[in-house]
Design an enzyme around this catalytic site. Structure first.
Site, PDB file in Angstrom:
ATOM      1  N   ARG A  98       0.819  -1.210   0.000  1.00 23.73           N
ATOM      2  CA  ARG A  98       0.000   0.000   0.000  1.00 23.73           C
ATOM      3  C   ARG A  98       0.854   1.261   0.000  1.00 23.73           C
ATOM      4  NH1 ARG A  98      -3.153   1.879  -2.630  1.00 23.73           N
ATOM      5  NH2 ARG A  98      -4.213  -0.149  -2.490  1.00 23.73           N
ATOM      6  N   LYS A 133       2.700  25.352  -4.281  1.00 21.19           N
ATOM      7  CA  LYS A 133       1.495  24.781  -3.683  1.00 21.19           C
ATOM      8  C   LYS A 133       1.530  23.269  -3.868  1.00 21.19           C
ATOM      9  CE  LYS A 133      -1.240  28.970  -4.359  1.00 21.19           C
ATOM     10  NZ  LYS A 133      -2.420  29.593  -4.995  1.00 21.19           N
ATOM     11  N   LYS A 165       5.865  40.239  -4.198  1.00 24.01           N
ATOM     12  CA  LYS A 165       4.412  40.191  -4.333  1.00 24.01           C
ATOM     13  C   LYS A 165       3.774  41.419  -3.706  1.00 24.01           C
ATOM     14  CE  LYS A 165       3.985  35.170  -4.670  1.00 24.01           C
ATOM     15  NZ  LYS A 165       3.140  34.012  -4.315  1.00 24.01           N
ATOM     16  N   GLU A 195       5.431  40.317  -9.177  1.00 27.16           N
ATOM     17  CA  GLU A 195       4.036  40.031  -9.476  1.00 27.16           C
ATOM     18  C   GLU A 195       3.308  41.336  -9.757  1.00 27.16           C
ATOM     19  OE1 GLU A 195       1.468  37.139  -7.027  1.00 27.16           O
ATOM     20  OE2 GLU A 195       0.892  39.129  -6.304  1.00 27.16           O
ATOM     21  N   ASP A 216      -0.553  38.596 -12.993  1.00 24.66           N
ATOM     22  CA  ASP A 216      -1.384  37.857 -12.040  1.00 24.66           C
ATOM     23  C   ASP A 216      -2.865  38.146 -12.250  1.00 24.66           C
ATOM     24  OD1 ASP A 216      -1.797  36.151  -9.767  1.00 24.66           O
ATOM     25  OD2 ASP A 216      -2.231  37.962  -8.607  1.00 24.66           O
TER      26      ASP A 216
END
Length: 276
Positions: A98, A133, A165, A195, A216
């Protein structure tokens, strides 16, 4: 390529999480000296990523197991295709099964989703890149999976580059001030990206002299305008709200890179099995 030594430490954690003090079912159902050969196969069309990690899982639990890999990372396989064969103590194989399947299914899912996005922008100049992310603890392996699917890695971590940012800009008072402050201590070979949420910031970033300008959540019209203004003076990245349905239109604006978290956060689990 992923770090083999770091992966080994992760495997120890995965095995401990799943097995605990021991596989009670395997101990009750299988004699200690029972041997067998098991075959891992794809149950749908997928892109392979992490096949050697799956092998490491089996051999970390029991070094006497023989694992024969029959595919390569980055290869597309179809339902029924054999991925690896593992031979040896049956208790050991079913105990580690597994954990090996879990990590392989996750990495193949990322690679397969990445391939879908790369296929969607084929023939354009844009290249697909990932984001930070990622699943905590799995970034190194998930970013490896992205490359198996044909994508490129963005920053591996916060120490891999400078990205200014909105919060940084707000703290410094302006985009120009933020860039000037960053440049004072920027390592000579480190890239600086900014950004930009609107076109005025694009002009300011261009004047400030940055390596990459991120557009963005801009409209297609604003992206096309930004690309025309920049005119190859620096690299252009599009980000924010990217989907499989919208990515080709974004690529057609002329941007160099398109980044999305969908390839890691929204990758659909793939089906792989291990049978004797």
């Amino acid at each position: 390529m992923y770090d083999v030594f770091q992966t080994q430490r992760l495997i120890d954690l995965w095995l401990q999480e799943d097995i605990g003090a021991g596989d009670l079912t395997a101990q009750l159902m299988l004699d200690a000296d029972t041997n067998g050969t098991f075959y891992m196969r794809a149950r749908e069309t997928i892109v392979i990523a992490g096949i050697h990690v799956a092998k490491q899982v089996f051999q970390r639990y029991d070094s006497s197991l023989n694992v024969d890999i029959t595919v390569k990372d980055g290869q597309t396989v179809h339902a029924g295709d054999q991925l690896l064969t593992v031979t040896g103590n049956s208790r050991s194989i079913v105990t580690a099964e597994r954990t090996a399947l879990n990590i392989l299914q996750r990495l193949c899912a990322v690679a397969t989703e990445t391939r879908h996005y790369c296929d969607a922008i084929a023939g354009t100049k844009a290249r697909l890149i990932d984001t930070r992310k990622t699943t905590p603890g799995l970034r190194m392996l998930e970013k490896h999976a992205v490359t198996c699917g044909g994508g490129l890695n963005h920053r591996l971590g916060l120490d891999n580059g400078v990205m200014i940012k909105d919060n940084h800009i707000a703290i410094c008072g302006s985009l120009t001030k933020a860039v000037l402050r960053a440049k004072k201590g920027l390592p000579v070979l480190t890239k600086l990206e900014v950004e930009c949420d609107h076109l005025d910031q694009v002009r300011e970033a261009l004047s400030a002299g940055v390596d990459v300008i991120m557009l963005d959540n801009m409209s297609l019209s604003d992206m096309r305008t930004a690309v025309q203004w920049i005119d190859g003076q620096t690299k252009v990245e599009a980000s924010g709200g990217i989907t499989l349905e919208t990515i080709r239109d974004i690529a057609m604006t002329g941007v160099d890179y398109i980044s999305t978290s969908k390839i890691t956060q929204a990758a659909r689990p793939v089906d792989i099995g291990l049978d004797e």
